[in-house]
Design a protein around this motif. Sequence first.
Motif, PDB file in Angstrom:
ATOM      1  N   GLU A  42       0.819  -1.209   0.000  1.00  0.00           N
ATOM      2  CA  GLU A  42       0.000   0.000   0.000  1.00  0.00           C
ATOM      3  C   GLU A  42       0.856   1.262   0.000  1.00  0.00           C
ATOM      4  OE1 GLU A  42       0.944  -0.968   4.234  1.00  0.00           O
ATOM      5  OE2 GLU A  42       0.318  -2.096   2.456  1.00  0.00           O
ATOM      6  N   GLU A  43       2.165   1.136   0.249  1.00  0.00           N
ATOM      7  CA  GLU A  43       3.044   2.297   0.255  1.00  0.00           C
ATOM      8  C   GLU A  43       3.780   2.488  -1.069  1.00  0.00           C
ATOM      9  OE1 GLU A  43       5.681   2.228   3.576  1.00  0.00           O
ATOM     10  OE2 GLU A  43       4.077   2.312   5.063  1.00  0.00           O
ATOM     11  N   GLN A  44       3.455   1.710  -2.082  1.00  0.00           N
ATOM     12  CA  GLN A  44       4.101   1.896  -3.376  1.00  0.00           C
ATOM     13  C   GLN A  44       3.652   3.210  -3.998  1.00  0.00           C
ATOM     14  OE1 GLN A  44       2.291  -0.537  -6.765  1.00  0.00           O
ATOM     15  NE2 GLN A  44       1.502  -1.669  -4.989  1.00  0.00           N
ATOM     16  N   PRO A  45       4.442   3.801  -4.887  1.00  0.00           N
ATOM     17  CA  PRO A  45       4.053   5.065  -5.525  1.00  0.00           C
ATOM     18  C   PRO A  45       2.705   4.944  -6.236  1.00  0.00           C
ATOM     19  CG  PRO A  45       6.336   4.526  -6.003  1.00  0.00           C
ATOM     20  CD  PRO A  45       5.747   3.311  -5.349  1.00  0.00           C
ATOM     21  N   ARG A  46       1.961   6.045  -6.270  1.00  0.00           N
ATOM     22  CA  ARG A  46       0.657   6.074  -6.941  1.00  0.00           C
ATOM     23  C   ARG A  46       0.713   7.025  -8.126  1.00  0.00           C
ATOM     24  NH1 ARG A  46      -3.341   4.104  -3.402  1.00  0.00           N
ATOM     25  NH2 ARG A  46      -2.284   2.700  -1.952  1.00  0.00           N
ATOM     26  N   ALA A  47       0.069   6.623  -9.210  1.00  0.00           N
ATOM     27  CA  ALA A  47       0.049   7.446 -10.414  1.00  0.00           C
ATOM     28  C   ALA A  47      -0.877   8.644 -10.225  1.00  0.00           C
ATOM     29  CB  ALA A  47      -0.405   6.615 -11.607  1.00  0.00           C
ATOM     30  N   VAL A  48      -0.484   9.757 -10.828  1.00  0.00           N
ATOM     31  CA  VAL A  48      -1.295  10.973 -10.821  1.00  0.00           C
ATOM     32  C   VAL A  48      -1.387  11.463 -12.263  1.00  0.00           C
ATOM     33  CG1 VAL A  48      -1.623  13.247  -9.791  1.00  0.00           C
ATOM     34  CG2 VAL A  48      -0.299  11.519  -8.572  1.00  0.00           C
ATOM     35  N   ILE A  49      -2.600  11.729 -12.720  1.00  0.00           N
ATOM     36  CA  ILE A  49      -2.805  12.126 -14.110  1.00  0.00           C
ATOM     37  C   ILE A  49      -3.592  13.427 -14.175  1.00  0.00           C
ATOM     38  CG2 ILE A  49      -2.719   9.764 -15.000  1.00  0.00           C
ATOM     39  CD1 ILE A  49      -5.758   9.731 -15.009  1.00  0.00           C
ATOM     40  N   ASP A  86      -7.432  20.172 -16.881  1.00  0.00           N
ATOM     41  CA  ASP A  86      -6.120  19.585 -16.588  1.00  0.00           C
ATOM     42  C   ASP A  86      -5.766  19.633 -15.104  1.00  0.00           C
ATOM     43  OD1 ASP A  86      -5.694  18.882 -19.192  1.00  0.00           O
ATOM     44  OD2 ASP A  86      -4.507  20.654 -19.687  1.00  0.00           O
ATOM     45  N   HIS A  87      -6.753  19.365 -14.257  1.00  0.00           N
ATOM     46  CA  HIS A  87      -6.434  19.279 -12.836  1.00  0.00           C
ATOM     47  C   HIS A  87      -5.901  17.874 -12.533  1.00  0.00           C
ATOM     48  CE1 HIS A  87     -10.477  17.554 -13.143  1.00  0.00           C
ATOM     49  NE2 HIS A  87     -10.231  16.912 -12.000  1.00  0.00           N
ATOM     50  N   TRP A  88      -5.109  17.757 -11.477  1.00  0.00           N
ATOM     51  CA  TRP A  88      -4.507  16.480 -11.118  1.00  0.00           C
ATOM     52  C   TRP A  88      -5.506  15.600 -10.375  1.00  0.00           C
ATOM     53  CZ3 TRP A  88      -0.193  15.080 -13.331  1.00  0.00           C
ATOM     54  CH2 TRP A  88       0.769  16.026 -13.686  1.00  0.00           C
ATOM     55  N   GLU A  89      -5.515  14.317 -10.715  1.00  0.00           N
ATOM     56  CA  GLU A  89      -6.285  13.329  -9.964  1.00  0.00           C
ATOM     57  C   GLU A  89      -5.396  12.131  -9.668  1.00  0.00           C
ATOM     58  OE1 GLU A  89     -10.034  11.995 -11.344  1.00  0.00           O
ATOM     59  OE2 GLU A  89     -10.999  13.966 -11.193  1.00  0.00           O
ATOM     60  N   ILE A  90      -5.541  11.577  -8.471  1.00  0.00           N
ATOM     61  CA  ILE A  90      -4.754  10.420  -8.052  1.00  0.00           C
ATOM     62  C   ILE A  90      -5.476   9.150  -8.472  1.00  0.00           C
ATOM     63  CG2 ILE A  90      -3.801   9.188  -6.067  1.00  0.00           C
ATOM     64  CD1 ILE A  90      -3.715  11.901  -4.612  1.00  0.00           C
ATOM     65  N   ASP A  91      -4.769   8.269  -9.147  1.00  0.00           N
ATOM     66  CA  ASP A  91      -5.312   6.967  -9.520  1.00  0.00           C
ATOM     67  C   ASP A  91      -5.283   6.081  -8.278  1.00  0.00           C
ATOM     68  OD1 ASP A  91      -5.955   4.494 -10.541  1.00  0.00           O
ATOM     69  OD2 ASP A  91      -4.673   4.659 -12.302  1.00  0.00           O
ATOM     70  N   ALA A  92      -6.449   5.665  -7.823  1.00  0.00           N
ATOM     71  CA  ALA A  92      -6.535   4.914  -6.567  1.00  0.00           C
ATOM     72  C   ALA A  92      -5.989   3.499  -6.684  1.00  0.00           C
ATOM     73  CB  ALA A  92      -7.987   4.862  -6.092  1.00  0.00           C
ATOM     74  N   ARG A  93      -5.828   3.001  -7.909  1.00  0.00           N
ATOM     75  CA  ARG A  93      -5.362   1.625  -8.073  1.00  0.00           C
ATOM     76  C   ARG A  93      -3.890   1.488  -7.714  1.00  0.00           C
ATOM     77  NH1 ARG A  93      -6.892   1.128 -14.247  1.00  0.00           N
ATOM     78  NH2 ARG A  93      -5.898   3.180 -14.101  1.00  0.00           N
TER      79      ARG A  93
END
Length: 412
Positions: free
Chosen positions: A153-160, A166-173
Amino acid sequence: MLLGHDAEGHHRARSSAELVASGPRLEQVAGSLLWRRVAVAVESDSSDASLTMTLHSLSDDDSSEATAPKRQRTTPAPTPQNEASVEPPPVFRPEWAFKPTLALPQFITVSGVHYKVMSRMDAREFPILYIQPPLHPAYDFDVLEAILRHTPEEQPRAVIRVPPHDHWEIDARLPFEKTLTAHVRDIFPEVTTVTLENIARRQFELANSSPYADAAGLTALRQIFHSWKHATPSPHPQWSDPLLMLSTLPTTAGITNTSRAIDLPAPSSTGALNRLDFDPMRFRQQWEYFLSTYSTIDFKRFMAGLLTRNGYTVMEPNNFNSFPALVFRRTGHDYLFFMSLHRTRIPKLSLPTHNNPNTTGMNLETQVGDAAAQAVKDAHEANRIVWLKGGSQILPGVADTVFIIRDDNARL
């Protein structure tokens, strides 16, 4: 669909492209995480008037457009069966957020919260970013592998960036469902443990163009694992097949003026990917039969079976009883492999002149068959051929192994 607020502050369903929710108005079911559509007065038949809608986080199969709600017959009184189930939004540990200062590394802001961006000095520009816990160091292979094994669960998370603003959103996967070595094991089930780690490490370093991860490299690894899982062409074929990642071993002079030899690295050598080894204990029945026969045809069948079990497509071996060789390929790229077969009981391959089909005038069609020979010639002309040697190595005091090396000594 996602959960949001309209201009009046009411909860409504929204798509990921909306800043202000415009979907049906929703209310939370008391004492639960479920949401349902707010009842409204309608004049149509009540049996068709109720619409249900499921809100969910984005997945690999989601399209960018909202799915139209489906009509569903319900009873007049709402029940748990016709309430929409909502997955909770992605929750990040509190320590992932921090207050940026001039001394802290690059960061981005998502919904008013600051996150540390995974980066390195020579990171390549890439449209996807990854955030990380602020106390994590730079991710080399060992660090990322340990995190995936012990605290995934501490691995990096993608943000697109999400249009139109063009606002940033965190990919929850989670970017990776398992460790890097586990991904390799799924596709190459019979390699030794040492080879398994050497493949995963080399793949990590090639994809990232560095011993340390960047956004382009992590995304490339995810694409490779996806292509493996679904047996589709890889956008990164040069990093998708360990036979394409093998170092080329030099050929040196042998014990006579005309012979040659290739020194074989120790099967236990780590860090570099200069040989692939397959563990006979993972195919014990086939190995025991192989040890009982010295038939060249059986040798070809044994090696063809091993390659097939590990994802390669082998052209049908012929019944020629000298100069054993196989021609094969792998789904995901357009390279062709030619592998001559050898048995050795010393830490090298001895290549005497009389065992070299090039110096003895052996016809390629006779050696591997007409169809395979034509495939080799076509691939050679297109510069899509890889020359290999493989077979068995049995050494005293060392576990038996089936090996493959790359030497680039052309048959043509």
